[in-house]
Write a protein that holds these residues in place. Structure first.
Motif, PDB file in Angstrom:
ATOM      1  N   THR A 127     -13.492   1.693 -35.847  1.00  0.00           N
ATOM      2  CA  THR A 127     -14.498   2.753 -35.903  1.00  0.00           C
ATOM      3  C   THR A 127     -14.360   3.633 -37.143  1.00  0.00           C
ATOM      4  N   ARG A 163     -19.567   2.053 -41.866  1.00  0.00           N
ATOM      5  CA  ARG A 163     -20.767   1.422 -41.315  1.00  0.00           C
ATOM      6  C   ARG A 163     -20.483   0.459 -40.166  1.00  0.00           C
ATOM      7  N   GLN A 215     -19.834   1.359 -36.921  1.00  0.00           N
ATOM      8  CA  GLN A 215     -20.562   1.801 -35.735  1.00  0.00           C
ATOM      9  C   GLN A 215     -22.056   1.544 -35.874  1.00  0.00           C
ATOM     10  N   GLU A 216     -22.576   1.690 -37.074  1.00  0.00           N
ATOM     11  CA  GLU A 216     -23.986   1.386 -37.326  1.00  0.00           C
ATOM     12  C   GLU A 216     -24.269  -0.101 -37.076  1.00  0.00           C
ATOM     13  N   THR A 217     -23.360  -0.962 -37.537  1.00  0.00           N
ATOM     14  CA  THR A 217     -23.541  -2.402 -37.361  1.00  0.00           C
ATOM     15  C   THR A 217     -23.461  -2.779 -35.887  1.00  0.00           C
ATOM     16  N   ALA A 221     -24.168  -0.838 -33.353  1.00  0.00           N
ATOM     17  CA  ALA A 221     -25.374  -0.343 -32.687  1.00  0.00           C
ATOM     18  C   ALA A 221     -26.535  -1.322 -32.888  1.00  0.00           C
ATOM     19  N   THR A 222     -26.644  -1.875 -34.086  1.00  0.00           N
ATOM     20  CA  THR A 222     -27.675  -2.876 -34.355  1.00  0.00           C
ATOM     21  C   THR A 222     -27.450  -4.121 -33.506  1.00  0.00           C
TER      22      THR A 222
END
Length: 300
Positions: free
Chosen positions: A41, A45, A47-49, A51-52
């Motif tokens: 974490t 990026r 967490q962004e990945t 989430a996607t």
């Protein structure tokens, strides 16, 4: 949905040394999942990945995703334990990795055997649409396939189809037949963590058409003794699945994750001439199952 890993995340992951995982029975230990998450974490990026990825699997209209891990596979070596731990860590952000097979803790090899039933996952022929462990009362919520080597002769693209969309295109009479406990397929032995044998079972398993399992394998049409009406209904579903299918070729490092409550999967035939390819050069996938539940990555 195909998900590319951002360059800055790839660079950070290539330098990350995750610890060897520990198991709790045949599942990835919660302590390992927590440690992997803590280390990942803080990478850029990540967490962004994730989430996607989760949205692709459970968001409206979603049900599968392909994580493009090929650059990491090249940087680390696809056979390196560091790479497999990274793939496992991504899987743990979706749900709890587990193995129902005592012989294969977590990951199971799916190679190519020219003398196997061509329609099997390790065969060379068309592997028709199905859900994994269709005859278990608690089948895996997700099935995942990591591509180590594609067919060197160029065959075997993966196929996927939205099971609920296919069902919705059927007549009410057909759906009523599919909802009856009249179907059966395969054997059930030496399996753990997937409940009991379910026989007979309904193909439409669940009162909510959009959420329950579509317990289907096209192999039941040839290898199960079904009554004509129920067989015809299952055949209509098989035709709709093919009509709505998407296909693509997995490349080294591609990691396919399929939400079994939404999509069914399969594979086109491998190219002819597999017997001329050395066994160590043939198509090779690694399979891992995931169980959704409290405390897994899907609720983070």
């Amino acid at each position: 949905m195909f998900i590319d890993i951002p360059g800055e995340l790839e660079a950070a992951l290539a330098d990350l040394l995750l610890p060897t995982w520990e198991l709790d029975g045949l599942s990835l230990a919660q302590s390992t999942m927590k440690r992997y998450r803590n280390e990942l974490t803080v990478t850029p990026r990540f967490q962004e990945t994730v989430a996607t990825l989760r949205h692709a699997l459970t968001g409206e209209g979603g049900g599968y995703a392909v994580l493009r891990l090929g650059n990491l596979a090249k940087a680390l070596g696809i056979d390196d334990g560091r790479f497999l731990r990274l793939a496992t860590a991504f899987a743990a952000e979706v749900a709890v990795p587990f193995s129902p097979f005592p012989r294969w803790p977590l990951w199971k090899d799916i190679g190519v055997k020219v003398d196997k039933d061509p329609g099997k996952s390790s065969g060379i022929g068309y592997n028709a649409f199905h859900m994994d462990l269709v005859n278990a009362t608690l089948p895996p919520d997700y099935t995942t396939l990591l591509c180590v080597r594609p067919d060197p002769l160029g065959g075997g693209p993966s196929i996927l189809s939205d099971a609920h969309a296919a069902v919705a295109r059927l007549t009410e009479d057909c759906r009523a037949l599919l909802a009856e406990s009249a179907y059966h397929y395969g054997t059930f032995f030496d399996l753990f963590g997937v409940g009991e044998e379910y026989k007979p079972f309904p193909i439409l398993d669940g009162s909510d058409l959009g959420e329950g399992f579509v317990r289907f394998t096209a192999k039941m049409l040839a290898k199960s003794d079904l009554g004509k009406a129920h067989a015809d209904a299952a055949r209509e579903l098989a035709e709709e699945l093919v009509r709505g299918q998407v296909s693509f070729m997995l490349q080294p490092g591609d990691y396919l994750i399929v939400n079994q409550r939404r999509f069914l999967h399969g594979r086109e035939a491998l190219c002819r001439g597999q017997e001329t390819v050395p066994a160590g050069d043939r198509r090779l996938l690694l399979q891992l199952f995931l169980r959704a539940g409290v405390g897994d990555g899907s609720s983070a």
